[in-house]
Design a protein around this motif. Structure first.
Motif: not given
Length: 108
Positions: A15, A18, A20, A23, A25, A79, A88-89, A92, A99, A105
């Motif tokens: 977390y 990351y 987010p 665009n 990830g 990126t 990325r998925h 998440e 989130l 972060t």
């Protein structure tokens, strides 16, 4: 393309790294090594509880130099450019409960 290894030991570590707001990830990678914006890298990412690393092609889009304010560790934000394994998925899904956290972060 420069290889860059990163291992996340916990959901919280993931977390914190990351990004987010990108665009496609991306993640922040702690490293004292110098990079330039736009450098192409091949990320070797080991997610928490994963048995094998995933490989994502990326581009440096964020720089935090050694000695940055607020004690932020040095590193680079990368990126995702080519993400065939849908990292990325996966990220998440792993950090879904974090989130909406107000905890800052490593980049924002």
């Amino acid at each position: 393309m420069v290889p860059l290894n990163v291992e996340f030991y916990s959901d919280r570590d993931l977390y914190l790294a990351y990004m987010p707001f990108l665009n496609e990830g991306g993640v922040f990678v702690r490293t004292p090594r110098q990079y330039d914006l736009g450098d192409e890298v091949e990320l070797h990412i080991l997610l928490p509880d994963a048995l094998e690393e995933s490989i994502v092609q990326g581009e440096v889009c964020w720089l935090t130099p050694v000695g940055a304010q607020n004690g932020t560790p040095p590193g680079v934000g990368v990126t995702f450019v080519k993400d065939p394994e849908k990292v990325r998925h996966q990220i998440e899904q792993i950090i879904a409960r974090h989130l909406n956290s107000s905890e800052p972060t490593l980049t924002m």
